[in-house]
Design a protein around this motif. Structure first.
Motif, short mmCIF file in Angstrom:
data_model
loop_
_atom_site.label_atom_id
_atom_site.label_comp_id
_atom_site.label_asym_id
_atom_site.label_seq_id
_atom_site.Cartn_x
_atom_site.Cartn_y
_atom_site.Cartn_z
N LEU A 150 0.84 -1.20 0.00
CA LEU A 150 0.00 0.00 0.00
C LEU A 150 0.87 1.26 0.00
O LEU A 150 0.62 2.21 -0.75
CB LEU A 150 -0.92 -0.01 1.22
CG LEU A 150 -1.76 1.26 1.44
CD1 LEU A 150 -2.69 1.52 0.26
CD2 LEU A 150 -2.56 1.15 2.73
N LYS A 151 1.90 1.25 0.82
CA LYS A 151 2.79 2.40 0.90
C LYS A 151 3.45 2.67 -0.45
O LYS A 151 3.53 3.83 -0.90
CB LYS A 151 3.84 2.16 1.98
CG LYS A 151 4.80 3.32 2.18
CD LYS A 151 5.78 3.01 3.31
CE LYS A 151 6.75 4.16 3.52
NZ LYS A 151 7.70 3.88 4.63
N GLU A 152 3.91 1.62 -1.10
CA GLU A 152 4.58 1.77 -2.39
C GLU A 152 3.62 2.32 -3.45
O GLU A 152 3.98 3.23 -4.22
CB GLU A 152 5.15 0.43 -2.85
CG GLU A 152 6.32 -0.06 -2.01
CD GLU A 152 6.73 -1.48 -2.36
OE1 GLU A 152 6.01 -2.13 -3.17
OE2 GLU A 152 7.74 -1.97 -1.80
N ARG A 153 2.40 1.81 -3.48
CA ARG A 153 1.46 2.24 -4.52
C ARG A 153 0.90 3.63 -4.25
O ARG A 153 0.61 4.38 -5.19
CB ARG A 153 0.33 1.20 -4.66
CG ARG A 153 0.87 -0.13 -5.13
CD ARG A 153 -0.18 -1.07 -5.65
NE ARG A 153 0.42 -2.33 -6.06
CZ ARG A 153 -0.24 -3.33 -6.64
NH1 ARG A 153 -1.54 -3.20 -6.89
NH2 ARG A 153 0.38 -4.44 -6.98
N MET A 154 0.77 4.00 -2.98
CA MET A 154 0.37 5.37 -2.67
C MET A 154 1.45 6.35 -3.11
O MET A 154 1.15 7.38 -3.72
CB MET A 154 0.11 5.53 -1.16
CG MET A 154 -1.28 5.14 -0.72
SD MET A 154 -1.61 5.62 1.01
CE MET A 154 -1.66 7.39 0.87
#
Length: 452
Positions: A211-215
């Motif tokens: 999630l962090k990477e895609r945000m």
């Protein structure tokens, strides 16, 4: 305005608590020993404040370290125990390392607060807003507005300001610092909840790391108009539901009517941008939809009252202890604001070595008042220290100390500044509050609450 001409009804009480958030509700319960009349007034139709309006996790019970300690006890334990009995909690690690949180069902928590307040014999007034204060000698008369009754007054011997915005102190001309005057004020957040999330699919795809990477990718490429690179989405007690801390609203003043109006609208706008992002980009969210927004936008700081003592960043980061400490905190500084580069991210700084600091009694006693206490996010602290010591376990601890202090001041006929602090500390310890770092390592496994 001359309120005496429009007041429809008058009440009298020994201890008046304004605001039934986690701090105010705990203060009321602590003060209700049967000897004094305790009155609690709330502007909404239910108790809990941030704990039931925006969030679903108590932080601050446990230190954020590899050897966590449980550092809060007493009445706060009663709240969590009641939720645990009905199967409405589990422990979960924090996404960014603030320590293990106690996840709960916020709708059930409303009833838990209600039940404990009623059982304690507290006089409750919901849907009532403070609009003025008239101080006379050793008593204060607070004027409230209730849409069915009009204006009514409550005259009190002791007042605990748990309003969040320091409303009582504002109307009583007790000095405070307004957030944003010296440092950038912390941002505001509209939380939202989504249903029909396939949690296992999400975890298998990488969970919070993914999630962090895609945000970050969506933010940097501009594919979605996200306000930040990082944010959290965590499971709730309710199956297949998640809750978020992702929306970020900056550069608006929550004490300004135009500012807070714009903030509410902006928070909702961002929430549904996040819904589109989650559904399109995050595995497990393909069929998820928003099922609820926070009751109002979450406000982190507005007014901070000047107390007999002001908690500082140095106090927190040096793990300072005090002779008059009334509770402990081990939470990091978690500052949600704009960076110098204009990006809206969160800044963290940890208490070294998993230690804790003490919070002194003077932080909840306003300098220029004899019979008032301040608890919750309007307590006496600098911006940085406030960003550490604002978790709900700590605000409940403030309320616990203030409620007991108010009854002690009445019993001994002393003002807020002159009570016997050692007697207060003895009483706190007797009911289970923790004033020194425990040796025992806490059980922070998913269902480990009962073992602590």
């Amino acid at each position: 305005m001359n309120f005496s001409t429009v007041i429809s009804k008058s009440f009298y009480t020994d201890i008046l608590i304004i605001g039934s958030g986690s701090a105010g509700s705990t203060a009321a319960i602590a003060a209700s020993n049967g000897k004094y009349k305790v009155t609690l007034v709330e502007r909404y139709g239910f108790p809990g404040g941030t704990s039931t309006q925006m969030l679903d996790t108590f932080y601050g019970f446990f230190t954020p370290s590899e050897s966590p300690r449980k550092i809060v006890g007493g009445i706060p334990d009663k709240i969590v125990n009641a939720l645990n009995q009905s199967g409405d909690i589990f422990l979960r690690p924090n996404t960014y390392g603030a320590g293990t949180g106690v996840n709960y069902n916020p709708e059930k928590l409303k009833q838990v607060w209600d039940n404990l307040l009623l059982k304690s014999g507290i006089q409750l007034f919901y849907h009532s807003t403070l609009v003025g204060v008239e101080s006379t000698g050793e008593t204060s008369t607070c004027i409230f507005f209730q849409k069915g009754m009009g204006f009514f007054s409550i005259t009190a011997k002791r007042v605990i300001d748990a309003s969040g915005d320091a409303d009582y102190c504002h109307w009583a001309a007790i000095p405070y610092e307004r957030a944003g005057e010296n440092e950038s004020a912390q941002s505001m957040t509209t939380t939202f909840r989504m249903a029909n999330v396939e949690q296992q699919e999400y975890e298998s795809a990488g969970g919070k790391r993914m999630l962090k990477e895609r945000m970050a990718e969506a933010f940097e490429k501009g594919t979605y108009a996200l306000p930040r690179k990082e944010g959290s989405a965590h499971e709730m007690c309710q199956p297949k539901c998640i809750s978020t801390v992702a929306v970020k609203v900056v550069d608006l003043d929550p004490l300004d009517v135009e500012g807070i109006t714009k903030a509410e609208i902006e928070g909702r706008r961002q929430a549904f941008i996040f819904e589109d992002f989650f559904r399109a980009e995050i595995p497990g969210y393909q069929n998820a939809k928003i099922i609820g927004l926070s009751h109002q936008i979450g406000v982190r700081e507005t007014r901070r009252v000047y107390g007999e003592y002001r908690l500082t960043k140095k106090d927190c980061m040096t793990a300072k202890t005090f002779d008059d400490q009334i509770f402990l905190c081990g939470a990091p500084i978690e500052d949600h604001r704009k960076s110098d580069e204009g990006e809206t991210e969160t800044f963290w700084q940890y208490v070294p070595n998993g230690a804790v600091y003490g919070v002194p009694y003077g932080t909840i006693v306003p300098k220029e008042s004899q019979n008032t206490w301040v608890v919750g996010r309007c307590f006496s602290a600098t911006h940085d220290a406030h960003a550490s010591c604002r978790s709900m376990a700590q605000t409940m601890s403030m309320g616990q100390a203030a409620g007991l202090a108010a009854t002690l001041s009445l019993k001994t006929d002393q003002n807020a500044k002159n009570i016997d602090i050692y007697k207060l500390q003895d009483t706190l310890t007797h009911i289970g509050a923790i004033l020194e770092m425990p040796d025992k390592i806490a059980d922070t496994s998913r269902h480990g609450w009962k073992n602590n």
